[in-house]
Design a protein around this motif. Structure first.
Motif, short mmCIF file in Angstrom:
data_model
loop_
_atom_site.label_atom_id
_atom_site.label_comp_id
_atom_site.label_asym_id
_atom_site.label_seq_id
_atom_site.Cartn_x
_atom_site.Cartn_y
_atom_site.Cartn_z
N PHE A 196 -1.93 8.60 7.37
CA PHE A 196 -3.56 8.77 8.37
C PHE A 196 -3.39 10.22 8.64
O PHE A 196 -4.12 10.05 9.91
CB PHE A 196 -2.74 7.64 9.20
N GLY B 84 -0.69 5.17 0.07
CA GLY B 84 -1.42 3.61 0.50
C GLY B 84 -2.64 3.33 -0.36
O GLY B 84 -2.58 2.75 -0.53
N ALA C 87 -8.80 -3.74 -0.06
CA ALA C 87 -7.53 -3.74 0.43
C ALA C 87 -7.77 -2.47 1.88
O ALA C 87 -6.82 -2.62 2.65
CB ALA C 87 -6.26 -2.64 -0.45
N GLN C 88 -8.29 -1.22 1.46
CA GLN C 88 -8.42 -0.30 1.88
C GLN C 88 -9.29 -0.62 3.34
O GLN C 88 -8.82 0.01 4.02
CB GLN C 88 -8.91 1.08 1.57
N GLN D 205 0.83 -1.42 0.00
CA GLN D 205 0.36 -0.62 0.24
C GLN D 205 0.84 1.58 -0.18
O GLN D 205 1.13 1.24 -1.30
CB GLN D 205 -1.24 0.05 1.18
N CYS D 206 1.48 1.94 1.07
CA CYS D 206 2.45 2.73 0.93
C CYS D 206 3.95 2.57 0.26
O CYS D 206 4.35 3.14 -0.08
CB CYS D 206 2.29 3.49 2.49
N ILE E 69 -7.39 -3.53 10.41
CA ILE E 69 -6.11 -3.78 11.30
C ILE E 69 -5.74 -3.01 12.10
O ILE E 69 -4.65 -3.05 13.19
CB ILE E 69 -4.99 -4.08 10.50
N MET E 70 -5.45 -1.47 11.50
CA MET E 70 -5.82 -0.61 11.61
C MET E 70 -6.35 -0.08 12.82
O MET E 70 -5.65 0.26 14.10
CB MET E 70 -5.51 1.01 10.75
N GLU F 146 -9.24 -3.93 4.04
CA GLU F 146 -9.41 -4.72 5.26
C GLU F 146 -7.50 -3.85 6.47
O GLU F 146 -7.38 -3.84 7.49
CB GLU F 146 -7.82 -5.73 4.40
N SER F 147 -6.61 -2.86 5.51
CA SER F 147 -6.47 -1.50 6.23
C SER F 147 -6.35 -1.11 7.21
O SER F 147 -6.37 -1.29 8.45
CB SER F 147 -5.61 -0.86 4.73
N MET G 229 -0.31 -4.05 15.52
CA MET G 229 -0.65 -5.31 14.95
C MET G 229 0.33 -5.88 14.45
O MET G 229 0.94 -5.15 13.06
CB MET G 229 -1.88 -4.97 14.62
N VAL H 242 -3.32 -10.41 13.23
CA VAL H 242 -4.19 -10.62 12.24
C VAL H 242 -5.40 -11.78 11.50
O VAL H 242 -4.42 -12.30 11.98
CB VAL H 242 -3.68 -10.05 11.04
#
Lengths: 150, 710
Positions: free
Chosen positions: B394, B68, B621-622, A93-94, B628-629, B624-625, B657, B662
Motif C-alpha cells: 500500500f 496481493g 479482486a483489486q 491477495q497478499c 473495502i480499504m 473490491e480490495s 473494516m 462489508v
C-alpha cells in the motif's frame, strides 16, 4: 523442558513457560504459516487450534499449551475442503492473514455443517484482512460447507 | 567458439537495443558476455526476462513485488501469451535487485503507482514474441521447411503441412544461436488465448497452505533476532538506559545505542523483547511536545487563509464567482491514515566484510540497494537483495527505513539479523497518508450550469522528502492529483496548493492524492448539483461531454445500480467517479442510516474502464480490495496524536473494516481498446464520496470530514 504436541509431532523445548505460543510455533519450531499481526488478539493472524478450538496463539503462553493438541495451518490436511475452496474461490491477495482466516473457518465448519451468513460473519469478525478479501472468504466458506459443489 | 561468442555478443547487443528503446538512457545495463556464457550453456536466453530451459520449463523473471495485486500471475501471462507457451510450463522467478530488472519507464526497480502492467506490457510482449520467432526459425531449419508453414501452439512449433511437432525444449539450443529479432511481430488481440482470461493466480496454493515465505518467515543459519526500543515523541533522544539489565537476560547478546533508538539482539525474539522491557530508557522531550490532534487541526484550517501556489487556472474564476447566480463554499478536512499492512515491518540482513545479503518484503529494490550501498560501502554486485512475499504494501513498503536499521544492526553484530517491528512500532512509526483540508467555492448560472470552481488544498508534501526533484514551482504533485487533472469541463477553474509542514512524516498511501481529492471533488460536485436542483448523475454527465470514458463508467454504474429506483426512508444512493493511474472508475453506494446514527453501507456497484484487460478476476479482486480499504478509511480510520507523538498504537484504537461490515459488491469491467490502466489503486478513490453522497440523500446531512460521523 516443555513438551508440546504440534500437528501430531512431539517437541521438547528448553523455554520459560511465559513465552507466547505464537513465537514458539513460529521462531522455535519454524512453523511459519502462523502469523504475527498484532500481539493483542485483535487481528486473528495467529489463529491455531488447541484441542480443536480456534485460539489466538499470541494470547496463550507455551506453558498453558502444554499437554494439549495443537494444530497449525501446516497441520490442517493439504486437501482440507476449506483449503480447496480457498483456491477455487481465489481468496488470498497478499495472503498474510489467510492461514488465520482458514483456521478460524475450519473450527466453524467442524461445528456447523452449513453455517448461516450471520454465523459466518460473527465467527469471522475477529480476523482482519487489509486487502479486503472478505467477499471471497465468505464465498469460500459457503463452497466448502456445500462439499465443494457450487 | 569465437563465432559463437561473437553471435552472443551480437545477440546481446540486439536484445539490449530491443529493450533500450523502452528505457531512459542511464537506466539500463547489459549482462556481460561472460555472464551470458555461463547461463546459456543450459538455457536459451533471448533476453533477461525469459529463459526457456531444455527441461521444457520456462522461467519468467518478474521484476515487480507481489503484495496481493496479482503481478506474479499477470506479468508472466503477458510473456506466455506472446510465446504461445503452455501455461503449465511457466515457472515464476523473483528477480533480484539489479540494473537489469529496472522498470523501463522509471529507470528504477520498484512497485507502486499501479504501474506494473502499464510499464511492463510492452517489453514483456516483445520478449515473448522475439523468442517465439526464434523458435519458429530454429524449427524450420531443423525440419527443412519454410518458416511460413510453421505455427506455434502450447509450447510446440507445428509444421502445419506434415503435422510434425517439436517442443520448445528441443529447439532452444539451436534457437539460442540465432540473432534476436529487433521488432518481432506481436500477436493480434483476437488471437489471444491467455490475456483476457481469469487464470488462477500462481501464488495462491502456497498462500493457502501457509507455505508462502513473507519477510517475517525468513530463517538464516546462525541468525539473531533484533528488536528496537523507540521514543514515543517525535525528535526525542535517549538520555539514559540500563544496558546491563538487558544483557543480564540469558540469550540477549547485544544492546546497541543508536542515539534515537536502541536495538536489542537475542537468540530468540521473546528474549530480545524481554531485554527491551528492562532497558528503562529515559527519553528527552520531543521537538514538538504539544503536538496533538487539536493543534494539527488548527494548523491545517488556519493555513486555508494563506495564499497558495497556483496549480491550475482556466478562465477567470473570481469574476465568474461574483457573477454566479448562486454560489457555495465548503471546507473539507481529512485525517492522517496508517498503512496498517497485516505484516508489520521487518527485514533480515547479513552484512559481511566483502558482501551483504538482504531478505525483505519491499516495494523498492533500487531504494533498498542504495541504502545497503550507503551503509556498507559495498559495490552493488556484492549486495544481494531477495524480495520475499509482501504481507501488504500500500506504499508503506516503498520506504527503506527498516532495511537501513537491519543493515546497521547486522554490521555491528557481524551475524545475520532478523529485525522485527511490533504492531505498535509499525503503527507509531509510519509515513502516514497526509492529513489535508480543502476550501472549495463553486458557482452556477440561472440555467443550473456549473460556471466556476475555486479549490484551495492545504496538504503536507510527500514528494519533498522522497522525490524532491519532482516538486515543480513548489507544488507537490500528489497534493493536487485529481485536482490539476480534474475531468469536469468547467469554464472557470482555479486550483491552488498550500504546503503545510508538520512533524508527522508522510508517504505514499494507496492511491495517494486521489485518496483525498476524489472525496472533496466528488462531494462538492454533489453539493453543486443540489444547489442547481439537478440529479447528481445527470449533473456530472453534463460536465463530461469531451470525456466519454468517464461518462461511460458513470452510466454503467448507475444503470447496474438501478439509479432511479426508489429506496426506503432512511436509505440513500450516492455516486462518484474518479480517474487515477489511467483507469476510470465509477461507484454507486447504497447506505442506510440507523436510529443510532450509524451508517451501514449495504451495496456497492463499481464500473471500471482500465483499458485492455489482462486478467478479469484479478481486476475484480483489486476493485473490491480498493473499495473495502476506502470504506475502512472513510468510516473508521484516523491516526490520533497526543503529547508530541502518535497515540494510536494497535488495532484496538485503529480498527480496520471487518467482514461483518462489508457490503455486497458488484464489479463491472468495461470492454476497452485503450492501453491497460492501473488496477491496484483506482478502485479506492470514488468510494468515500459515493458513501457521503448517499448519506446526504438518506439524511440531508453533508459529511465533509473523515472518518464519517453523523
Amino acid at each position: 523442558m516443555i513438551s508440546l504436541l504440534v500437528n501430531g509431532k512431539r517437541y521438547k523445548l528448553d523455554i520459560t513457560p511465559d513465552v507466547p505460543l505464537l513465537w514458539v510455533i513460529r521462531e522455535h519450531l519454524k512453523l511459519a504459516g502462523t502469523k504475527y499481526g498484532c500481539g493483542i488478539g485483535m487481528c486473528g493472524c495467529c489463529t491455531i487450534h488447541i484441542n480443536g478450538k480456534a485460539k489466538r496463539s499470541c494470547q496463550i503462553t507455551v506453558g498453558q499449551a502444554k499437554g494439549k493438541k495443537i494444530t497449525t495451518i501446516e497441520g490442517l490436511s493439504a486437501s482440507h475442503p476449506l483449503k480447496k475452496a480457498w483456491v477455487e474461490e481465489q481468496v488470498p491477495q497478499c495472503g498474510y492473514c489467510q492461514p488465520g482466516q482458514i483456521m478460524q473457518a475450519a473450527e466453524l465448519l467442524a461445528e456447523h455443517r452449513n453455517p448461516s451468513d450471520e454465523k459466518i460473519m460473527k465467527t469471522m469478525e475477529g480476523n482482519l484482512c487489509r486487502c479486503g478479501t472478505y467477499p471471497h472468504i465468505k464465498r469460500a466458506i459457503k463452497l466448502a460447507a456445500q462439499g465443494g459443489k457450487k | 567458439m569465437t563465432s559463437r561468442l561473437m553471435t552472443r555478443r551480437k545477440f546481446l547487443k540486439i536484445a539490449g537495443l530491443t529493450i533500450a528503446v523502452l528505457i531512459t538512457p542511464s537506466g539500463y545495463k547489459l549482462l556481460s558476455a561472460k555472464e551470458m556464457e555461463k547461463k546459456t550453456s543450459e538455457a536459451f536466453v533471448p533476453n533477461i526476462w525469459l529463459q526457456i530451459m531444455t527441461s521444457d520449463e520456462i522461467n519468467i523473471f518478474v521484476n515487480k513485488s507481489e503484495m496481493g495485486q496479482g503481478v506474479y500471475t499477470s506479468l508472466p501471462m503477458i510473456i506466455a501469451e506472446e510465446l504461445d507457451a503452455d501455461w503449465k510450463q511457466i515457472r515464476l522467478k523473483v528477480a533480484p535487485a539489479s540494473d537489469e530488472y529496472k522498470d523501463p519507464v522509471w529507470g528504477s526497480q520498484a512497485t507502486g503507482g499501479s504501474t506494473s502492467i502499464r510499464h511492463m506490457t510492452e517489453p514483456l510482449r516483445k520478449a515473448g514474441a522475439a523468442a517465439r520467432e526464434m523458435l519458429i526459425k530454429a524449427a524450420s531449419e531443423i525440419l527443412g521447411v519454410p518458416q511460413s508453414e510453421c505455427e506455434t501452439h502450447m509450447g510446440e512449433v507445428v509444421h502445419t503441412k506434415s503435422s510434425k511437432r517439436i517442443k520448445y525444449s528441443g529447439l532452444v539450443q539451436k534457437a539460442s544461436l540465432l540473432a534476436v529479432p529487433q521488432n518481432p511481430s506481436l500477436k493480434r488481440e483476437e488471437t489471444f488465448k491467455l490475456i483476457g482470461t481469469s487464470l488462477p493466480r500462481i501464488d495462491i496454493p502456497d498462500k493457502v497452505q501457509g507455505a508462502a515465505v513473507f519477510g517475517m518467515d525468513v530463517f538464516i543459519p546462525d541468525m539473531l533476532y533484533a528488536v528496537m526500543a523507540r521514543p514515543y515523541a517525535y525528535g526525542s533522544k535517549i538520555t539514559s538506559f540500563d544496558e546491563q539489565a538487558a544483557l543480564h537476560i540469558e540469550g540477549v547478546t547485544h544492546v546497541i545505542n543508536f542515539n534515537d533508538k536502541i536495538a536489542v539482539c537475542a537468540d530468540k525474539p521473546d528474549l530480545a523483547w524481554k531485554g527491551k522491557a528492562v532497558l528503562r530508557v529515559k527519553w528527552s522531550n520531543g521537538t514538538s511536545p504539544n503536538l496533538d490532534n487539536g493543534l494539527l487541526e488548527k494548523q491545517f484550517l488556519k493555513s486555508l487563509d494563506n495564499h497558495g501556489i497556483k496549480a491550475r487556472e482556466e478562465g477567470e474564476v473570481s469574476t465568474a464567482l461574483s457573477h454566479a447566480w448562486k454560489k457555495i463554499e465548503s471546507t473539507y478536512l481529512l485525517p492522517y491514515l496508517s498503512h496498517a499492512t497485516m505484516e508489520p515491518m521487518n527485514c533480515t540482513a547479513h552484512v559481511r566484510k566483502d558482501r551483504c545479503e538482504i531478505w525483505v518484503p519491499t516495494q523498492n529494490q533500487t531504494g533498498a540497494l542504495q541504502v545497503v550501498k550507503k551503509e556498507t560501502g559495498l559495490r552493488p554486485d556484492k549486495i544481494k537483495i531477495n524480495t520475499t512475499y509482501l504481507g501488504g504494501g500500500f506504499g508503506r513498503r516503498f520506504e527503506t527505513d527498516v532495511v537501513e536499521e537491519a543493515v546497521k544492526i547486522s554490521k555491528v553484530v557481524g551475524r545475520p539479523v532478523k529485525l522485527i517491528w511490533t504492531r505498535e512500532e509499525d503503527m507509531q512509526n509510519d509515513f502516514y497518508r497526509p492529513a489535508n483540508c480543502s476550501r472549495i467555492s463553486g458557482g452556477i448560472d440561472k440555467a443550473g450550469n456549473l460556471t466556476a470552481w475555486s479549490h484551495k488544498i492545504v496538504c503536507p508534501s510527500i514528494f519533498a522528502r522522497i522525490f524532491p526533484g519532482m516538486v515543480k514551482d513548489g507544488i507537490d504533485p500528489a497534493a493536487v492529483e485529481g485536482l490539476k487533472n480534474m475531468e469536469y469541463e468547467i469554464p472557470n477553474i482555479f486550483v491552488e496548493y498550500v504546503r503545510v509542514d508538520t512533524p508527522v512524516p508522510v508517504g505514499f498511501w494507496r492511491s495517494v492524492g486521489s485518496s483525498h481529492n476524489a472525496f472533496t471533488v466528488e462531494s462538492f460536485i454533489d453539493e453543486l448539483a443540489d444547489l442547481a436542483q439537478r440529479d447528481p448523475l445527470e449533473f456530472r454527465l453534463s460536465l463530461l461531454n469531451k470525456n466519454q470514458r468517464a461518462k461511460k463508467v458513470l452510466e454503467v454504474a448507475a444503470e447496474k445500480a438501478g439509479w432511479s429506483k426508489p429506496l426506503s426512508k432512511g436509505e440513500g444512493r450516492g455516486i462518484a467517479q474518479h480517474l487515477s493511474f489511467d483507469s476510470y472508475v465509477a461507484q454507486v453506494a447504497e447506505v442506510s442510516v440507523n436510529k443510532d446514527k450509524s451508517i451501514k453501507v449495504s451495496r456497492v456497484i463499481c464500473a471500471v474502464d482500465c483499458g485492455r484487460i489482462i486478467n478479469p478476476a484479478i481486476i475484480t479482486a483489486q476493485m473490491e480490495s480498493g473499495i473495502i480499504m476506502g470504506l475502512s478509511a472513510a468510516l473508521k480510520e484516523s491516526v490520533a496524536f497526543s503529547k508530541g507523538g502518535v497515540q494510536t498504537s494497535n488495532f484496538h484504537d485503529y480498527d480496520l473494516m471487518r467482514i461483518s461490515e462489508v457490503p455486497d459488491i458488484e464489479v463491472h469491467i468495461l470492454k476497452s481498446n485503450e492501453k491497460s490502466g492501473g488496477i491496484g489503486e483506482p478502485g479506492l478513490p470514488p468510494i468515500a464520496p459515493a458513501v457521503a453522497n448517499a448519506v446526504f440523500k438518506a439524511t440531508g446531512a453533508r459529511l465533509r470530514n473523515l472518518p464519517m460521523t453523523l
